[in-house]
Design a protein around this motif. Structure first.
Motif, PDB file in Angstrom:
ATOM      1  N   MET A 131      37.145 -20.695 -10.385  1.00  0.00           N
ATOM      2  CA  MET A 131      38.173 -20.913 -11.370  1.00  0.00           C
ATOM      3  C   MET A 131      39.125 -19.694 -11.233  1.00  0.00           C
ATOM      4  N   LEU A 132      38.413 -18.507 -11.424  1.00  0.00           N
ATOM      5  CA  LEU A 132      39.358 -17.373 -11.394  1.00  0.00           C
ATOM      6  C   LEU A 132      40.190 -17.090 -10.300  1.00  0.00           C
ATOM      7  N   GLY A 133      39.436 -17.456  -9.046  1.00  0.00           N
ATOM      8  CA  GLY A 133      39.986 -17.042  -7.732  1.00  0.00           C
ATOM      9  C   GLY A 133      41.345 -18.158  -7.585  1.00  0.00           C
ATOM     10  N   GLY A 134      41.245 -19.303  -7.964  1.00  0.00           N
ATOM     11  CA  GLY A 134      41.969 -20.422  -8.091  1.00  0.00           C
ATOM     12  C   GLY A 134      43.481 -19.921  -8.787  1.00  0.00           C
ATOM     13  N   CYS A 135      43.108 -19.615 -10.073  1.00  0.00           N
ATOM     14  CA  CYS A 135      44.110 -19.337 -10.887  1.00  0.00           C
ATOM     15  C   CYS A 135      45.018 -18.259 -10.545  1.00  0.00           C
ATOM     16  N   ILE A 136      44.228 -17.174  -9.987  1.00  0.00           N
ATOM     17  CA  ILE A 136      44.901 -16.092  -9.567  1.00  0.00           C
ATOM     18  C   ILE A 136      45.769 -16.439  -8.393  1.00  0.00           C
ATOM     19  N   PHE A 137      45.301 -17.142  -7.218  1.00  0.00           N
ATOM     20  CA  PHE A 137      45.998 -17.236  -6.265  1.00  0.00           C
ATOM     21  C   PHE A 137      47.166 -18.165  -6.404  1.00  0.00           C
ATOM     22  N   ALA A 138      47.051 -19.310  -7.224  1.00  0.00           N
ATOM     23  CA  ALA A 138      47.691 -20.248  -7.590  1.00  0.00           C
ATOM     24  C   ALA A 138      49.072 -19.549  -8.226  1.00  0.00           C
ATOM     25  N   GLU A 139      48.908 -18.600  -9.270  1.00  0.00           N
ATOM     26  CA  GLU A 139      49.877 -17.919  -9.717  1.00  0.00           C
ATOM     27  C   GLU A 139      50.624 -16.970  -8.841  1.00  0.00           C
ATOM     28  N   LYS A 140      50.070 -16.445  -7.905  1.00  0.00           N
ATOM     29  CA  LYS A 140      50.518 -15.429  -6.975  1.00  0.00           C
ATOM     30  C   LYS A 140      51.603 -16.331  -5.988  1.00  0.00           C
ATOM     31  N   ARG A 141      51.038 -17.623  -5.477  1.00  0.00           N
ATOM     32  CA  ARG A 141      51.760 -18.459  -4.811  1.00  0.00           C
ATOM     33  C   ARG A 141      52.978 -18.785  -5.440  1.00  0.00           C
ATOM     34  N   VAL A 142      52.908 -19.247  -6.639  1.00  0.00           N
ATOM     35  CA  VAL A 142      54.177 -19.758  -7.645  1.00  0.00           C
ATOM     36  C   VAL A 142      55.153 -18.727  -7.602  1.00  0.00           C
TER      37      VAL A 142
END
Length: 126
Positions: free
Chosen positions: A66-77
């Motif tokens: 979940m941490l990795g998903g949130c970090i990378f989703a925010e980065k891509r957005v």
């Protein structure tokens, strides 16, 4: 602190959800693979980790994903939003340049017409 914005259109772009999902999936996969590798290493080498319950080990793995998903989703957005802003700024600069060029051409044409009229009047006056 940046100055207040005069932008009135603050709705997010339409394509933001798939971009966020792709970023989340990428981050969850990356952090998940790292957490699985660390789980295997800790399970083999560390007696305290080995004695943890299965539920807690699953919680640790899911938390990492979940941490990795949130970090990378925010980065891509944020990368996508930056790209959209750069594109909009480039379009505004292009429109400004075209309008300045159009104004310059009109002024030159007016000056040429006025110069031609002045030349004709000076010829007629001779």
């Amino acid at each position: 602190m940046p100055p207040p914005s005069h932008v009135t259109n603050i709705t997010p772009p339409e394509a933001i959800a798939p971009i966020a999902f792709n970023g989340f999936a990428s981050g969850a996969l990356r952090f998940g693979s790292i957490s699985i590798a660390s789980h295997l290493a800790l399970n083999r080498l560390h007696p305290i980790y080995r004695n943890l319950t299965v539920q807690f080990k699953v919680f640790i793995q899911l938390s990492a994903m979940m941490l990795g998903g949130c970090i990378f989703a925010e980065k891509r957005v944020s990368e996508y939003n930056d790209m959209v802003r750069r594109k909009n700024r480039a379009l505004e600069r292009s429109q400004r340049a075209w309008s300045e060029e159009r104004e310059l051409r009109e002024r030159i044409d007016r000056e040429n017409v006025e110069g031609a009229k002045a030349a004709m009047l000076s010829r007629e006056g001779k």
